[in-house]
Design a protein around this motif. Sequence first.
Motif, PDB file in Angstrom:
ATOM      1  N   LYS A 165      -9.017   9.763  -1.497  1.00 42.30           N
ATOM      2  CA  LYS A 165      -9.736   9.570  -2.561  1.00 42.30           C
ATOM      3  C   LYS A 165     -11.031   8.797  -2.416  1.00 42.30           C
ATOM      4  O   LYS A 165     -11.742   8.387  -3.166  1.00 42.30           O
ATOM      5  CB  LYS A 165      -8.713   8.852  -3.684  1.00 42.30           C
TER       6      LYS A 165
ATOM      7  N   THR B  12      -0.072   3.685  -9.214  1.00 45.61           N
ATOM      8  CA  THR B  12      -1.046   4.757  -8.476  1.00 45.61           C
ATOM      9  C   THR B  12      -0.601   4.467  -6.945  1.00 45.61           C
ATOM     10  O   THR B  12       0.474   4.086  -6.533  1.00 45.61           O
ATOM     11  CB  THR B  12      -2.181   3.808  -8.678  1.00 45.61           C
ATOM     12  N   GLU B  13      -1.437   4.887  -6.141  1.00 41.58           N
ATOM     13  CA  GLU B  13      -1.183   5.166  -4.769  1.00 41.58           C
ATOM     14  C   GLU B  13      -1.206   3.819  -4.247  1.00 41.58           C
ATOM     15  O   GLU B  13      -1.897   2.942  -4.611  1.00 41.58           O
ATOM     16  CB  GLU B  13      -2.417   5.962  -4.303  1.00 41.58           C
ATOM     17  N   ASP B  14      -0.379   3.901  -3.047  1.00 43.76           N
ATOM     18  CA  ASP B  14      -0.126   2.752  -2.133  1.00 43.76           C
ATOM     19  C   ASP B  14      -1.638   2.511  -1.485  1.00 43.76           C
ATOM     20  O   ASP B  14      -2.533   3.358  -1.335  1.00 43.76           O
ATOM     21  CB  ASP B  14       0.529   2.875  -1.296  1.00 43.76           C
ATOM     22  N   HIS B  15      -1.958   1.209  -1.458  1.00 40.67           N
ATOM     23  CA  HIS B  15      -3.128   0.648  -0.752  1.00 40.67           C
ATOM     24  C   HIS B  15      -2.774  -0.086   0.653  1.00 40.67           C
ATOM     25  O   HIS B  15      -1.726  -0.424   0.846  1.00 40.67           O
ATOM     26  CB  HIS B  15      -3.853  -0.460  -1.840  1.00 40.67           C
TER      27      HIS B  15
ATOM     28  N   ARG C 205       1.805   6.752   4.361  1.00 43.52           N
ATOM     29  CA  ARG C 205       1.954   6.234   2.972  1.00 43.52           C
ATOM     30  C   ARG C 205       0.618   6.018   2.495  1.00 43.52           C
ATOM     31  O   ARG C 205       0.573   5.883   1.275  1.00 43.52           O
ATOM     32  CB  ARG C 205       2.691   5.098   2.918  1.00 43.52           C
TER      33      ARG C 205
ATOM     34  N   GLY D  89       7.000   4.454  -4.149  1.00 43.25           N
ATOM     35  CA  GLY D  89       5.616   4.885  -3.571  1.00 43.25           C
ATOM     36  C   GLY D  89       5.734   5.436  -2.142  1.00 43.25           C
ATOM     37  O   GLY D  89       6.792   5.378  -1.486  1.00 43.25           O
TER      38      GLY D  89
ATOM     39  N   ALA E 105      -2.637   9.577   0.584  1.00 43.72           N
ATOM     40  CA  ALA E 105      -3.130   9.688  -0.742  1.00 43.72           C
ATOM     41  C   ALA E 105      -4.508   8.857  -1.158  1.00 43.72           C
ATOM     42  O   ALA E 105      -5.451   8.889  -1.579  1.00 43.72           O
ATOM     43  CB  ALA E 105      -2.466   9.473  -2.155  1.00 43.72           C
ATOM     44  N   TYR E 106      -4.400   7.505  -0.621  1.00 40.99           N
ATOM     45  CA  TYR E 106      -5.471   6.642  -0.774  1.00 40.99           C
ATOM     46  C   TYR E 106      -6.640   6.965  -0.021  1.00 40.99           C
ATOM     47  O   TYR E 106      -7.847   7.108  -0.540  1.00 40.99           O
ATOM     48  CB  TYR E 106      -4.907   5.197  -0.198  1.00 40.99           C
TER      49      TYR E 106
ATOM     50  N   LYS F 145       4.391   8.523 -13.857  1.00 36.52           N
ATOM     51  CA  LYS F 145       3.954   7.585 -13.361  1.00 36.52           C
ATOM     52  C   LYS F 145       3.641   5.968 -14.162  1.00 36.52           C
ATOM     53  O   LYS F 145       3.205   4.925 -13.773  1.00 36.52           O
ATOM     54  CB  LYS F 145       2.211   7.993 -13.032  1.00 36.52           C
TER      55      LYS F 145
END
Length: 349
Positions: A29, A97-100, A22, A15, A25-26, A160
């Motif tokens: 959205k 999915t995207e890193d949180h 990092r 990721g 992307a989170y 993915k």
Amino acid sequence: MTPKKRKKDGEDRQGGDGGGDRLAAYRGKRDPGRTPEPVPEEKALPHGDDDTFVVQEHHASSLHWDLRLERDGVLVSWAVPKGLPWSPDTNHLAVHTEDHPLEYATFEGEIPRGEYGAGTMTIWDRGTYETEKWSEREVKIVIHGSRVSGRYVLFRTRGKNWMIHRMDPPADPGAEPLPDSLRPMRPVEKARLPRDQEAWGFEFAWGGRRMPAYVEGGRTRFTDDRGRAVDGPGGLGSRLGASLGARPVLLDGELAVLEGREIYMIYDLLHLDGHPLLDVPYRERRERLDELDLSGPRWQTAPWFPGDGDAVRLAAADQGLPGVVAKRLDSSYEPGEDSGAWRFIPVTS
């Protein structure tokens, strides 16, 4: 985690983009002015011990579970449609999915309609984990939670899409999977109520279509009175499955028309959390079914009345129902049998 330990675990990150932001992307959205989710402004910085995990139950457009693992200052995340597998016999899909942000490990709340991931998010389990291997294609971990513990491996299959596999024996060695199919037990018809009514429970006869429901991983499939797969009404299966979450359950019931609407009336519990209940007495099965508190817009738990058949029969006649079903309180469930332990008594005879 010390530098020495990180090198042993594996140098590759999963990721993100290495040294970049990092969480870009989170953040891209989410609108921090609309969603209650944490949306940190600064770039992610490594802090913590890289040992936090959380599994969140996400009632979005489709129910799924989000597995998140702390790694290098973020939560590396996978959406798992059926939840973590409880047995090594079954692998489950896990979509990367995207890193949180790390703050997400404590998030519970309602993501507003129209926002990315709209729906209800609750914490299903959380705790710590140990890393055995971490690469771009494979992640091996040991999870220590209150609801799930053990060795798991995530391995990439395509794009993915990953799979998650339990490497340990089942956490509950006595657990059994739901049966593929089960023919429901049927009552025999009698003209009169049992004389020893205190030994019986009484239910309304709904006059509907018999449909056992197999619920697992938030999804539901149905069979008919001959054990053949059938489709449920649109939306019933997904909503009923979502109400039970990750719990594997086999229900017996029928699709009845009440006041012009199709309602799935549930009146028996045959399998719960990996354990068959066919040999459990009817009274206990009904009590455990009541504890599940299954009630929704398209389904409800049917009422039952121990020892009061005359009143139930009168009420059935007043409501225009075909009759009552008497079930011995101590009776087991006999799949596919016409059993005298269950009796159908018409309202007119």
